[in-house]
Enzyme design. Structure first.
Site, PDB file in Angstrom:
ATOM      1  CD1 TRP A  98     -11.537   9.033   0.459  1.00 54.16           C
ATOM      2  CD2 TRP A  98     -10.455  10.287   1.960  1.00 54.16           C
ATOM      3  NE1 TRP A  98     -12.156   8.851   1.677  1.00 54.16           N
ATOM      4  CE2 TRP A  98     -11.512   9.608   2.615  1.00 54.16           C
ATOM      5  CE3 TRP A  98      -9.640  11.137   2.702  1.00 54.16           C
ATOM      6  CZ2 TRP A  98     -11.772   9.752   3.975  1.00 54.16           C
ATOM      7  CZ3 TRP A  98      -9.896  11.277   4.061  1.00 54.16           C
ATOM      8  CH2 TRP A  98     -10.944  10.598   4.680  1.00 54.16           C
TER       9      TRP A  98
ATOM     10  CE1 TYR B 254      -3.981   1.969   0.121  1.00 56.01           C
ATOM     11  CE2 TYR B 254      -3.125   2.972   2.131  1.00 56.01           C
ATOM     12  CZ  TYR B 254      -4.056   2.940   1.102  1.00 56.01           C
ATOM     13  OH  TYR B 254      -5.054   3.883   1.049  1.00 56.01           O
TER      14      TYR B 254
ATOM     15  NE  ARG C 146     -10.529   1.231   0.577  1.00 54.59           N
ATOM     16  CZ  ARG C 146     -11.752   1.424   1.081  1.00 54.59           C
ATOM     17  NH1 ARG C 146     -12.120   2.631   1.478  1.00 54.59           N
ATOM     18  NH2 ARG C 146     -12.595   0.428   1.204  1.00 54.59           N
TER      19      ARG C 146
END
Length: 228
Positions: A133, A37, A43
């Site tokens: 976002w 990530y 997330r």
């Protein structure tokens, strides 16, 4: 004599059966995990909580935004996070987290509890996806965030507070990944609006209970400090 690999309660053990006696040693069956990530909580943080709680070792592979364009074509479905388990790639953040929750005993103690935990996670996630976002225009971004936090967040908090009631945990008698997800997401929300949950002391107390779990407290203390 026969050989078998230990199940859930003997993870990674290679056991030799001799009559009614089992001799167990640490084998090679421990899964190899790699979580990929951005260098953000975002997330992937729910999965990092679950790894921290379970004590399972994993590679926390963080990439910089500048490197994403060249990495993206190599990622299934072109989105992160992804979790590699012994070379098999799982995509979608909540699918990853649900898998880890099951592996860690945090999915819920019964099928009904599992469904309720999933429902709470999905409810919170539906709300979190309202935020733009990726919006680069800071004025547009601020206006949207202010609107969501002022006009939409109170309804979510009211519903979560009602669902929690006077219980210690959102689902059942013990902590589940739904409690972790509330803590992960509320940390981000409170960074945007610190007084957001002031009228909901039970939800704030739930955050305190999650963060008081030793493994979670240790992870929060040592994790990289990021804005989101």
């Amino acid at each position: 004599m026969s050989l078998f690999h230990g199940g859930r309660h003997s993870e990674g053990l290679l056991c030799t059966e001799e009559g009614t006696t089992y001799h167990c040693t640490r084998g090679s069956s421990m899964p190899q995990y790699k979580l990929t990530y951005f260098n953000l909580r975002g997330r992937a943080e729910i999965s990092r909580y679950l790894f921290a709680y379970s004590g399972k070792k994993y590679e926390d592979h963080r990439i910089e935004a500048a490197d994403w364009p060249k990495i993206k074509p190599t990622i299934p479905f072109g989105k992160i996070p992804v979790l590699e388990v012994d070379g098999v790639t799982i995509h979608q953040s909540l699918a990853i987290a649900r898998y880890l929750a099951r592996e860690s005993g945090l999915a819920g103690q019964t099928p009904v509890e599992q469904a309720l935990a999933d429902a709470i996670v999905d409810t919170i996630d539906d709300f979190m996806t309202l935020f733009p976002w990726a919006e680069k225009n800071q004025d547009v971004r601020k206006q949207a965030f202010d609107d969501i936090l002022t006009n939409k967040a109170p309804e979510l908090l009211k519903d979560l507070d009602t669902f929690l009631g006077d219980n210690n945990w959102l689902v059942g008698k013990s902590v589940t990944w739904a409690d972790f997800y509330w803590d992960v997401c509320s940390t981000t929300l409170l960074s945007c609006k610190p007084d957001l949950a002031d009228n909901y002391p039970r939800l704030l107390a739930l955050r305190d209970r999650v963060q008081a779990i030793p493994a979670i407290a240790a992870w929060i203390q040592k994790r990289p400090k990021t804005a989101m």
